[in-house]
Design a protein around this motif. Structure first.
Motif, PDB file in Angstrom:
ATOM      1  N   ILE A 274       0.847  -1.185   0.000  1.00 37.43           N
ATOM      2  CA  ILE A 274       0.000   0.000   0.000  1.00 37.43           C
ATOM      3  C   ILE A 274       0.884   1.236   0.000  1.00 37.43           C
ATOM      4  CG2 ILE A 274      -0.148   0.048   2.523  1.00 37.43           C
ATOM      5  CD1 ILE A 274      -2.982   1.180   2.228  1.00 37.43           C
ATOM      6  N   ASP A 275       0.434   2.250  -0.668  1.00 39.86           N
ATOM      7  CA  ASP A 275       1.208   3.488  -0.715  1.00 39.86           C
ATOM      8  C   ASP A 275       1.330   4.066   0.697  1.00 39.86           C
ATOM      9  OD1 ASP A 275       2.370   5.788  -2.405  1.00 39.86           O
ATOM     10  OD2 ASP A 275       0.863   6.778  -1.143  1.00 39.86           O
ATOM     11  N   LYS A 276       2.519   4.546   1.018  1.00 37.32           N
ATOM     12  CA  LYS A 276       2.769   5.036   2.367  1.00 37.32           C
ATOM     13  C   LYS A 276       1.873   6.226   2.700  1.00 37.32           C
ATOM     14  CE  LYS A 276       6.369   6.784   5.447  1.00 37.32           C
ATOM     15  NZ  LYS A 276       7.817   7.109   5.594  1.00 37.32           N
ATOM     16  N   ALA A 279      -1.554   5.025   3.508  1.00 35.41           N
ATOM     17  CA  ALA A 279      -1.616   4.355   4.801  1.00 35.41           C
ATOM     18  C   ALA A 279      -1.601   5.367   5.938  1.00 35.41           C
ATOM     19  CB  ALA A 279      -0.445   3.394   4.934  1.00 35.41           C
ATOM     20  N   VAL A 280      -0.758   6.413   5.834  1.00 35.69           N
ATOM     21  CA  VAL A 280      -0.695   7.448   6.870  1.00 35.69           C
ATOM     22  C   VAL A 280      -2.011   8.206   6.942  1.00 35.69           C
ATOM     23  CG1 VAL A 280       0.441   9.574   7.574  1.00 35.69           C
ATOM     24  CG2 VAL A 280       1.814   7.657   6.734  1.00 35.69           C
ATOM     25  N   GLY A 281      -2.598   8.482   5.774  1.00 33.03           N
ATOM     26  CA  GLY A 281      -3.885   9.180   5.768  1.00 33.03           C
ATOM     27  C   GLY A 281      -4.971   8.385   6.464  1.00 33.03           C
ATOM     28  N   LEU A 282      -5.037   7.069   6.205  1.00 30.08           N
ATOM     29  CA  LEU A 282      -6.020   6.227   6.867  1.00 30.08           C
ATOM     30  C   LEU A 282      -5.777   6.164   8.371  1.00 30.08           C
ATOM     31  CD1 LEU A 282      -6.194   3.265   4.318  1.00 30.08           C
ATOM     32  CD2 LEU A 282      -7.939   5.015   4.725  1.00 30.08           C
ATOM     33  N   TYR A 283      -4.498   6.128   8.742  1.00 29.84           N
ATOM     34  CA  TYR A 283      -4.163   6.086  10.163  1.00 29.84           C
ATOM     35  C   TYR A 283      -4.657   7.349  10.868  1.00 29.84           C
ATOM     36  CZ  TYR A 283      -1.253   6.287  14.363  1.00 29.84           C
ATOM     37  OH  TYR A 283      -0.816   6.404  15.659  1.00 29.84           O
ATOM     38  N   LYS A 284      -4.413   8.510  10.263  1.00 31.73           N
ATOM     39  CA  LYS A 284      -4.842   9.766  10.878  1.00 31.73           C
ATOM     40  C   LYS A 284      -6.355   9.856  10.952  1.00 31.73           C
ATOM     41  CE  LYS A 284      -0.775  12.513   9.593  1.00 31.73           C
ATOM     42  NZ  LYS A 284      -0.275  13.690   8.804  1.00 31.73           N
ATOM     43  N   ALA A 285      -7.043   9.369   9.907  1.00 29.86           N
ATOM     44  CA  ALA A 285      -8.508   9.416   9.909  1.00 29.86           C
ATOM     45  C   ALA A 285      -9.081   8.542  11.004  1.00 29.86           C
ATOM     46  CB  ALA A 285      -9.027   8.985   8.549  1.00 29.86           C
ATOM     47  N   GLN A 286      -8.473   7.391  11.223  1.00 30.58           N
ATOM     48  CA  GLN A 286      -8.971   6.462  12.242  1.00 30.58           C
ATOM     49  C   GLN A 286      -8.783   7.008  13.656  1.00 30.58           C
ATOM     50  OE1 GLN A 286      -6.887   2.860  11.406  1.00 30.58           O
ATOM     51  NE2 GLN A 286      -8.137   2.330   9.611  1.00 30.58           N
ATOM     52  N   HIS A 287      -7.733   7.816  13.852  1.00 29.31           N
ATOM     53  CA  HIS A 287      -7.415   8.301  15.183  1.00 29.31           C
ATOM     54  C   HIS A 287      -7.883   9.740  15.413  1.00 29.31           C
ATOM     55  CE1 HIS A 287      -4.795   4.793  14.902  1.00 29.31           C
ATOM     56  NE2 HIS A 287      -4.699   4.811  16.215  1.00 29.31           N
ATOM     57  N   SER A 288      -8.449  10.349  14.390  1.00 32.09           N
ATOM     58  CA  SER A 288      -8.878  11.746  14.558  1.00 32.09           C
ATOM     59  C   SER A 288     -10.024  11.885  15.545  1.00 32.09           C
ATOM     60  CB  SER A 288      -9.278  12.334  13.196  1.00 32.09           C
ATOM     61  OG  SER A 288     -10.372  11.600  12.649  1.00 32.09           O
ATOM     62  N   ARG A 289     -10.885  10.857  15.650  1.00 32.99           N
ATOM     63  CA  ARG A 289     -12.031  10.961  16.546  1.00 32.99           C
ATOM     64  C   ARG A 289     -11.630  10.925  18.020  1.00 32.99           C
ATOM     65  NH1 ARG A 289     -12.205   5.839  14.284  1.00 32.99           N
ATOM     66  NH2 ARG A 289     -12.088   4.061  15.734  1.00 32.99           N
ATOM     67  N   PHE A 290     -10.386  10.552  18.274  1.00 36.20           N
ATOM     68  CA  PHE A 290      -9.919  10.523  19.663  1.00 36.20           C
ATOM     69  C   PHE A 290      -9.264  11.860  20.062  1.00 36.20           C
ATOM     70  CE2 PHE A 290      -9.638   6.049  18.268  1.00 36.20           C
ATOM     71  CZ  PHE A 290     -10.612   5.522  19.122  1.00 36.20           C
ATOM     72  N   ASN A 291      -9.052  12.724  19.077  1.00 41.34           N
ATOM     73  CA  ASN A 291      -8.431  14.019  19.367  1.00 41.34           C
ATOM     74  C   ASN A 291      -9.384  14.902  20.148  1.00 41.34           C
ATOM     75  OD1 ASN A 291      -6.148  13.199  18.000  1.00 41.34           O
ATOM     76  ND2 ASN A 291      -6.819  14.084  16.052  1.00 41.34           N
ATOM     77  N   ILE A 292      -8.929  15.473  21.215  1.00 40.81           N
ATOM     78  CA  ILE A 292      -9.770  16.348  22.042  1.00 40.81           C
ATOM     79  C   ILE A 292      -9.485  17.798  21.654  1.00 40.81           C
ATOM     80  CG2 ILE A 292     -10.297  17.083  24.396  1.00 40.81           C
ATOM     81  CD1 ILE A 292      -9.424  14.346  25.353  1.00 40.81           C
ATOM     82  N   GLN A 293     -10.520  18.492  21.221  1.00 41.40           N
ATOM     83  CA  GLN A 293     -10.370  19.902  20.822  1.00 41.40           C
ATOM     84  C   GLN A 293     -10.329  20.798  22.044  1.00 41.40           C
ATOM     85  OE1 GLN A 293      -9.709  20.583  17.797  1.00 41.40           O
ATOM     86  NE2 GLN A 293     -10.127  18.520  16.973  1.00 41.40           N
TER      87      GLN A 293
END
Length: 293
Positions: A274-276, A279-293
């Motif tokens: 998979i293109d790096k 893969a990084v974009g999917l990783y950030k999308a998966q973990h964005s919902r845990f980010n506290i604003q």
């Protein structure tokens, strides 16, 4: 190569494959006694915890010894005889030494009297006797007893596998050629030292050691002490390399090149890449919902 006899543990998948692929070609499949004895021992230990079954602890070593004797006393591997000998144990522990099987009509031991008796007989029909019979007569166990290996066992192969851990420990990752070389060295060491003699004292007496194996659960065993392993094969191997190199350095280099070229690709090479950035974009999308604003 035609395999006349194969000895394994009781792995059911292996047994099925051997039965379908090899037995039809004339291969006799036997089971290693130690693995079956371990299973019987566990069943006896569990049953001994039941009410009125404590006497099974006293009979446990004798039952395991009888399993070994069943195979060792039947060198031709006759399945019917081994089954009859194994089932005779249920009568023996109840002080019944004549059996209703023509293949093994009576016990093979001499009369047990005086000092030869160190355990109380089990009362016929008692809870503990019925429990022991239910364990010894299990269909799967009797079927396995019929396939006990009467002569050869797998302990030497397991000893080689244990030795391999010294040359190629599992906690360290090696390249294919590194692992290949270490396995060859392990085989050389094992073959060179497989016939070591028993060690002796300065007076010429055989040396022994008392061991406390874990499977004995506090019990002890006496084992002969072997001579220290020899590493002279390494000197011979290095001398052979020196001679070959002095004779033809180019030939040795070519042999090394062939080994490198024949090394298989890493297991990960068979996976779809998979293109790096993807893969990084999917990783950030998966973990964005845990980010506290």
């Amino acid at each position: 190569m035609q395999v006349s006899a194969l000895i394994t543990d009781r792995n059911r998948q292996v047994a099925k494959w051997v039965r379908e692929e090899l037995c039809s070609k004339g291969t006799n499949h036997f089971f290693d006694i130690w693995h079956i004895g371990k299973s019987v021992g566990k069943a006896l230990d569990a049953a001994a915890k039941d009410r009125d079954c404590e006497d099974l602890k006293l009979w446990r070593p004798a039952v395991i010894n009888h399993l070994y004797w069943t195979a060792a006393s039947t060198p031709n591997g006759d399945a019917d005889v081994m089954e009859a000998k194994w089932k005779s144990m249920v009568n023996h522990v109840q002080d019944i030494h004549v059996h209703d099987t023509p293949t093994f009509p009576c016990c093979a031991h001499l009369p047990l009297e005086g000092e030869t008796r160190n355990k109380a007989w089990l009362e016929p029909g008692s809870t503990v006797a019925v429990k022991l019979e239910s364990i010894a007569s299990r269909t799967a166990l009797v079927k396995d007893v019929r396939q006990l290996s009467p002569q050869h066992q797998t302990f030497s192969l397991e000893a080689f596998h244990s030795l391999m851990l010294h040359f190629a420990p599992k906690h360290t990752g090696f390249s294919f050629l590194g692992m290949y070389s270490r396995l060859l060295l392990a085989a050389l060491h094992f073959n060179h030292n497989s016939d070591r003699q028993d060690a002796q004292t300065s007076d010429g007496e055989a040396r022994y050691a008392v061991r406390y194996p874990r499977f004995r659960k506090g019990g002890w065993v006496v084992r002969p002490v072997k001579e220290k392993p020899s590493y002279t094969y390494a000197s011979s191997f290095m001398e052979s390399l020196r001679v070959e190199y002095s004779r033809s350095p180019q030939s040795l280099r070519e042999s090394s090149t062939v080994l490198f070229l024949n090394a298989p690709a890493p297991l990960s090479s068979s996976y779809q890449r998979i293109d790096k950035d993807e893969a990084v974009g999917l990783y950030k999308a998966q973990h964005s919902r845990f980010n506290i604003q």
